[in-house]
Design a protein around this motif. Structure first.
Motif, PDB file in Angstrom:
ATOM      1  N   VAL A   1      61.273  95.882  29.411  1.00 35.27           N
ATOM      2  CA  VAL A   1      60.965  94.464  29.205  1.00 35.27           C
ATOM      3  C   VAL A   1      62.021  93.591  29.875  1.00 35.27           C
ATOM      4  CG1 VAL A   1      60.809  92.611  27.486  1.00 35.27           C
ATOM      5  CG2 VAL A   1      59.639  94.787  27.086  1.00 35.27           C
TER       6      VAL A   1
ATOM      7  N   TRP B   1      56.505  84.315  29.683  1.00 33.87           N
ATOM      8  CA  TRP B   1      56.762  83.252  30.650  1.00 33.87           C
ATOM      9  C   TRP B   1      55.630  82.236  30.692  1.00 33.87           C
ATOM     10  CZ3 TRP B   1      61.172  82.438  33.536  1.00 33.87           C
ATOM     11  CH2 TRP B   1      62.164  83.407  33.351  1.00 33.87           C
TER      12      TRP B   1
ATOM     13  N   LEU C   1      59.730  89.477  36.982  1.00 37.67           N
ATOM     14  CA  LEU C   1      58.666  88.475  36.866  1.00 37.67           C
ATOM     15  C   LEU C   1      59.214  87.071  37.084  1.00 37.67           C
ATOM     16  CD1 LEU C   1      55.791  87.604  36.166  1.00 37.67           C
ATOM     17  CD2 LEU C   1      56.385  87.805  33.732  1.00 37.67           C
TER      18      LEU C   1
ATOM     19  N   TYR D   1      54.682  95.761  27.558  1.00 32.62           N
ATOM     20  CA  TYR D   1      56.075  96.163  27.700  1.00 32.62           C
ATOM     21  C   TYR D   1      56.254  97.288  28.723  1.00 32.62           C
ATOM     22  CZ  TYR D   1      56.687  93.747  23.188  1.00 32.62           C
ATOM     23  OH  TYR D   1      56.709  92.833  22.156  1.00 32.62           O
TER      24      TYR D   1
ATOM     25  N   CYS E   1      51.073  95.101  23.386  1.00 32.15           N
ATOM     26  CA  CYS E   1      52.325  95.332  24.105  1.00 32.15           C
ATOM     27  C   CYS E   1      52.403  96.715  24.740  1.00 32.15           C
ATOM     28  CB  CYS E   1      53.512  95.100  23.187  1.00 32.15           C
ATOM     29  SG  CYS E   1      53.559  96.166  21.735  1.00 32.15           S
TER      30      CYS E   1
ATOM     31  N   MET F   1      61.725  94.191  33.886  1.00 31.69           N
ATOM     32  CA  MET F   1      60.502  93.600  34.438  1.00 31.69           C
ATOM     33  C   MET F   1      60.439  92.099  34.178  1.00 31.69           C
ATOM     34  SD  MET F   1      58.958  95.930  36.114  1.00 31.69           S
ATOM     35  CE  MET F   1      60.653  96.444  36.511  1.00 31.69           C
ATOM     36  N   GLY F   2      61.092  91.656  33.095  1.00 32.47           N
ATOM     37  CA  GLY F   2      61.163  90.221  32.838  1.00 32.47           C
ATOM     38  C   GLY F   2      61.953  89.500  33.911  1.00 32.47           C
TER      39      GLY F   2
ATOM     40  N   ARG G   1      59.150  91.195  22.512  1.00 34.08           N
ATOM     41  CA  ARG G   1      58.560  90.377  23.583  1.00 34.08           C
ATOM     42  C   ARG G   1      59.605  89.707  24.466  1.00 34.08           C
ATOM     43  NH1 ARG G   1      54.692  90.539  26.760  1.00 34.08           N
ATOM     44  NH2 ARG G   1      53.411  91.323  25.039  1.00 34.08           N
TER      45      ARG G   1
ATOM     46  N   LEU H   1      59.357  89.403  28.789  1.00 33.83           N
ATOM     47  CA  LEU H   1      58.008  89.369  29.363  1.00 33.83           C
ATOM     48  C   LEU H   1      57.180  88.307  28.651  1.00 33.83           C
ATOM     49  CD1 LEU H   1      57.294  93.158  29.959  1.00 33.83           C
ATOM     50  CD2 LEU H   1      57.612  91.371  31.694  1.00 33.83           C
TER      51      LEU H   1
ATOM     52  N   ILE I   1      53.403  93.663  38.186  1.00 35.45           N
ATOM     53  CA  ILE I   1      53.946  92.296  38.198  1.00 35.45           C
ATOM     54  C   ILE I   1      53.559  91.592  39.492  1.00 35.45           C
ATOM     55  CG2 ILE I   1      56.067  90.922  38.300  1.00 35.45           C
ATOM     56  CD1 ILE I   1      55.461  91.943  35.495  1.00 35.45           C
TER      57      ILE I   1
ATOM     58  N   THR J   1      54.715  97.526  31.627  1.00 38.19           N
ATOM     59  CA  THR J   1      54.247  97.084  32.935  1.00 38.19           C
ATOM     60  C   THR J   1      55.193  97.580  34.033  1.00 38.19           C
ATOM     61  OG1 THR J   1      53.392  95.160  34.144  1.00 38.19           O
ATOM     62  CG2 THR J   1      55.489  94.873  32.991  1.00 38.19           C
TER      63      THR J   1
END
Length: 473
Positions: free
Chosen positions: A361, A392, A368, A450, A71, A364-365, A279, A390, A457, A452
């Motif tokens: 997270v 998927w 994404l 985490y 992570c 960026m989640g 996560r 994060l 992405i 990223t």
């Protein structure tokens, strides 16, 4: 991390002539028992950030953090320093006789992270070990009550679930392929009900509330079939992992399942080996579900891959019951509370907090999710895109209207994975199959680190879309 370029020189990759060549000039056979014995996997010799480096110089974007483990990405010097510091103090002591400061610090951090709801941590070396401990704790708890209930030996779990690979944890889960040849020796005390799987489980015109009520009734019916006073626990992944492919629970689902457990006095156990420790956007995935488990397993994101580590978090009421009873847990592991692993995990969790990675997270989640839907919603063979934080997955179908899966003979998810490893894509994707019924169904999972970035992405989505287009058109 998105702009990182691995330092090939620093990784000291062997030259082709150095690669396991014996004195006759023939490539020597490996001593490793590979997952696929007839095919040698890529050899990773280095890693920085989100990239893995092979011995032939290929730079692979690790879009899955291994198995949702790394992570922080690879080779964070802050964790290296913590490991070395602990190594110089004490690398190992036997937890049956002693405690150690690293285990104490980590356990305190974990307990505090639950707001004190969970009051003790049992630190082990793998998610499977944590599940084994949860099974044993579920049984022992009922022998420790003021009026013992030793008849409570049944556990209910869910189909298309995965809880580990030892015989005990394999029985709790329902990964058909991994169970198949061992079915004859698996415990018959493990029973399974349907998953919360809206894409395929919901009936036409059924509301979320009606679907949740139906699943709760199925659990109630299973309690009644077995005898409510014979069930010690219900096990569920808070959010499904690689076996089903990142299916978040519907609002109210876990709360409804816990209510059934409470009605009959059974323990409510959440497996967060893959979905936990940040996560899905909160340190504990259950924080988003308005429930608190009686027992909780954690692993992958706990130590970020720097050392093998996992844990069982135990609710304060369970600890109190054991304290008033025998005062001990009838279970132990040789490497339980390993000082080096605990020191590494403690530093990882400090970094997660200090660098505000949960905020990243979540942000960026969302990004994404947005990029995956923009690029793949219209693809004729992408049936469902689902996830949280994060974490998927994309499920593939031959026909979006009928949701007909690809035949297992096509090995679609594995083909997507191997295609991703081609030099022109150089991306690691996590394949999953059999999610529908243990045989049919294909998906791939994305689980970036985490820390990223938006740029990373974009690169992950671009390469993933390229792989899907090559394989499926």
């Amino acid at each position: 991390m998105g702009d990182y370029t691995p330092d090939l020189a620093a990784a000291t990759a062997p030259t082709p002539t150095e690669k396991r060549v014996d004195e006759t000039g023939v490539t020597a056979s490996s001593g490793v028992l590979y997952h696929q014995l007839r095919k040698e996997p890529l050899n990773i010799v280095g890693g920085r950030g989100s990239y893995l480096l092979t011995d032939n110089g290929q730079e692979i974007l690790d879009a899955t953090s291994g198995a949702a483990v790394s992570c922080l990405g690879h080779s964070d010097e802050r964790v290296h320093e913590a490991i070395l510091e602990q190594l110089k103090k004490i690398p190992y002591c036997y937890s049956l006789y002693f405690t150690n400061s690293a285990a104490e610090k980590l356990s305190k951090l974990l307990v505090e992270s639950t707001g004190g709801q969970m009051s003790r941590a049992f630190i082990v070396s793998s998610g499977t070990e944590a599940v084994e401990a949860a099974v044993k704790m579920s049984i022992q708890y009922f022998t420790e009550l003021p009026v013992p209930q030793p008849q409570r030996v049944n556990i209910i779990s869910r189909k298309s679930s995965y809880h580990g690979n030892t015989l005990g944890s394999l029985a709790v889960g329902h990964h058909a392929a991994r169970r198949k040849i061992y079915e004859g020796i698996l415990s018959k005390n493990m029973h399974h009900v349907a998953q919360c799987y809206p894409y395929r489980g919901m009936k036409d015109n059924e509301t979320n509330e009606e679907y949740v009520a139906r699943l709760a009734q199925e659990l109630e019916d299973e309690f009644q079939r077995l005898g409510p006073d014979t069930v010690c626990a219900f096990f569920a992944e808070t959010m499904t992992g690689a076996t089903l492919g990142c299916v978040p629970p519907l609002p109210g689902y876990l709360k409804a399942m816990k209510a059934v457990c409470e009605r009959h006095g059974a323990l409510f156990v959440l497996d967060e080996v893959m979905s936990g420790m940040g996560r899905t956007g909160t340190l504990h995935a259950w924080e988003q579900e308005d429930v608190v488990p009686d027992l909780q397993t954690i692993a992958k994101g706990l130590g970020a891959g720097y050392a093998p580590i996992a844990g069982l978090l135990v609710n304060k009421h369970v600890v109190e019951t054991l304290s008033k009873g025998t005062g001990s847990f009838v279970h132990s592991q040789t490497y339980q509370g390993h000082p080096i692993a605990c020191a590494a995990a403690y530093r990882v969790q400090q970094i997660v907090q200090g660098d505000k990675l949960m905020e990243n997270v979540r942000a960026m989640g969302e990004y994404l999710s947005q990029r995956l839907h923009e690029r793949l919603d219209s693809h004729p063979h992408v049936g469902d895109i689902r996830g949280r934080g994060l974490f998927w997955a994309m499920e593939f179908v031959q026909d979006k209207e009928t949701k007909e899966p690809y035949p297992p003979s096509k090995a679609l998810s594995w083909t997507l994975h191997t295609t991703g490893l081609k030099p022109e894509y150089s991306i690691s994707l996590m394949p999953g199959s059999g999610g529908i019924d243990g045989v049919n169904g294909d998906h791939i999972v994305l689980a970036p680190p985490y820390n990223t970035t938006r740029e990373e992405i974009d690169l992950i989505v671009d390469r993933t879309v390229g792989v899907i287009k090559e394989v499926l058109g």
